[in-house]
Design an enzyme around this catalytic site. Sequence first.
Site, PDB file in Angstrom:
ATOM      1  N   ASN A 141       0.871  -1.171   0.000  1.00 42.42           N
ATOM      2  CA  ASN A 141       0.000   0.000   0.000  1.00 42.42           C
ATOM      3  C   ASN A 141       0.907   1.220   0.000  1.00 42.42           C
ATOM      4  O   ASN A 141       1.536   1.515   1.013  1.00 42.42           O
ATOM      5  CB  ASN A 141      -0.896  -0.025   1.248  1.00 42.42           C
ATOM      6  CG  ASN A 141      -1.724   1.233   1.391  1.00 42.42           C
ATOM      7  OD1 ASN A 141      -1.791   2.056   0.479  1.00 42.42           O
ATOM      8  ND2 ASN A 141      -2.361   1.392   2.551  1.00 42.42           N
ATOM      9  N   TRP A 142       0.969   1.878  -1.139  1.00 43.57           N
ATOM     10  CA  TRP A 142       1.873   3.037  -1.255  1.00 43.57           C
ATOM     11  C   TRP A 142       1.300   4.284  -0.590  1.00 43.57           C
ATOM     12  O   TRP A 142       1.978   5.296  -0.503  1.00 43.57           O
ATOM     13  CB  TRP A 142       2.180   3.312  -2.737  1.00 43.57           C
ATOM     14  CG  TRP A 142       3.305   2.470  -3.268  1.00 43.57           C
ATOM     15  CD1 TRP A 142       3.766   1.291  -2.754  1.00 43.57           C
ATOM     16  CD2 TRP A 142       4.130   2.739  -4.419  1.00 43.57           C
ATOM     17  NE1 TRP A 142       4.815   0.810  -3.507  1.00 43.57           N
ATOM     18  CE2 TRP A 142       5.051   1.680  -4.537  1.00 43.57           C
ATOM     19  CE3 TRP A 142       4.152   3.760  -5.370  1.00 43.57           C
ATOM     20  CZ2 TRP A 142       6.009   1.625  -5.561  1.00 43.57           C
ATOM     21  CZ3 TRP A 142       5.089   3.704  -6.388  1.00 43.57           C
ATOM     22  CH2 TRP A 142       6.017   2.652  -6.481  1.00 43.57           C
TER      23      TRP A 142
ATOM     24  N   GLU B  69      -6.553   4.793   8.004  1.00 44.67           N
ATOM     25  CA  GLU B  69      -6.294   6.201   7.676  1.00 44.67           C
ATOM     26  C   GLU B  69      -7.496   6.831   6.976  1.00 44.67           C
ATOM     27  O   GLU B  69      -7.739   8.033   7.120  1.00 44.67           O
ATOM     28  CB  GLU B  69      -5.011   6.303   6.831  1.00 44.67           C
ATOM     29  CG  GLU B  69      -3.789   6.003   7.692  1.00 44.67           C
ATOM     30  CD  GLU B  69      -2.617   5.391   6.957  1.00 44.67           C
ATOM     31  OE1 GLU B  69      -2.583   5.420   5.722  1.00 44.67           O
ATOM     32  OE2 GLU B  69      -1.727   4.850   7.648  1.00 44.67           O
TER      33      GLU B  69
ATOM     34  N   GLY C 238       2.917   1.983  10.824  1.00 43.64           N
ATOM     35  CA  GLY C 238       3.934   3.034  10.699  1.00 43.64           C
ATOM     36  C   GLY C 238       4.689   3.333  11.970  1.00 43.64           C
ATOM     37  O   GLY C 238       5.396   4.331  12.060  1.00 43.64           O
TER      38      GLY C 238
ATOM     39  N   GLY D  24       2.905  -1.289   4.211  1.00 44.58           N
ATOM     40  CA  GLY D  24       2.974   0.126   3.856  1.00 44.58           C
ATOM     41  C   GLY D  24       4.391   0.534   3.499  1.00 44.58           C
ATOM     42  O   GLY D  24       4.854   0.336   2.374  1.00 44.58           O
ATOM     43  N   GLY D  25       5.102   1.094   4.455  1.00 46.38           N
ATOM     44  CA  GLY D  25       6.421   1.678   4.201  1.00 46.38           C
ATOM     45  C   GLY D  25       7.384   0.742   3.486  1.00 46.38           C
ATOM     46  O   GLY D  25       8.120   1.170   2.579  1.00 46.38           O
TER      47      GLY D  25
HETATM   48  P1  13P Z   1       3.226   0.123   7.575  1.00 45.83           P
HETATM   49  O1  13P Z   1       3.668  -1.162   6.944  1.00 45.83           O
HETATM   50  O2  13P Z   1       3.990   1.322   7.075  1.00 45.83           O
HETATM   51  O3  13P Z   1       3.166   0.023   9.067  1.00 45.83           O
HETATM   52  O4  13P Z   1       1.713   0.400   7.062  1.00 45.83           O
HETATM   53  C1  13P Z   1       0.785  -0.630   7.178  1.00 45.83           C
HETATM   54  C2  13P Z   1      -0.432  -0.226   6.457  1.00 45.83           C
HETATM   55  O5  13P Z   1      -1.142   0.674   6.861  1.00 45.83           O
HETATM   56  C3  13P Z   1      -0.728  -0.933   5.199  1.00 45.83           C
HETATM   57  O6  13P Z   1      -2.009  -0.638   4.759  1.00 45.83           O
END
Ligand code: 13P
Length: 240
Positions: A9-10, A88, A162, A221-222
Amino acid sequence: MRRKLAAGNWKMNGLRADLAELENLPQDQGVDVLICLPTTLIPAARDLPLAIGGQDCHAATHGAHTGDISAPMLVDAGATYVLTGHSERRSDHGETDADVAAKSKAAHETGLITIICIGETLAIRAAGTTLDIIDGQLAKSVPDCATAENTLIAYEPVWAIGTGKVPSTDQIAEVHAHIHARLAERFSDGADFGILYGGSVKSSNAAEIFAVPHVTGALVGGASLKAADFAPIVTALAAS
Ligand code: 13P
């Protein structure tokens, strides 16, 4: 039963030049690889050898909703998946479980595979009511039209997103087993739904997370932004 899925997920990251990161991800390892991109990048990514998803869709197919994107628009751009109910979206845009169910239904009606995101806050975890919150989110965010073919659930504890904080494997196991059981009670093919874990997944913790029962992949995510970080996660899933 759906194949295991390594999903990135960018979020609100990435310009066209960054799509080069997707050109050399591992392929043909027996798992599906998906990147959920900012909508602006989907047309340019549609011919890459991996699945492309959107990060949200409106519940309506079209109309006077300035700035929104509908499920048919995502399909037209080249997406085959969409995320709904990411924490989010819930926090930044006030999306409710009912909104998430309506968006997911719209996605299904357009033929998109929908990854419905759920998860507890730190306050809920501290209060000991995580499974109650998960029950409510599952009951109200997952529409009756969900099947193992058109839906995956992503368990993303809000406090792990995150932050570098990851639940213990026992905590992940408890929630994933609970989600699996609830889906099996409600849907005739509920035992076959994919259930992803998301929240600070990295190459260093992926293998132990993928060894947890009822974890069928990850929503990353990251660590999905750079091929050097995401490729080992895909490989770890294939080896699990
Ligand atoms: P991170 O991997 O950056 O913690 O983000 C997870 C996320 O929200 C994927 O949708």
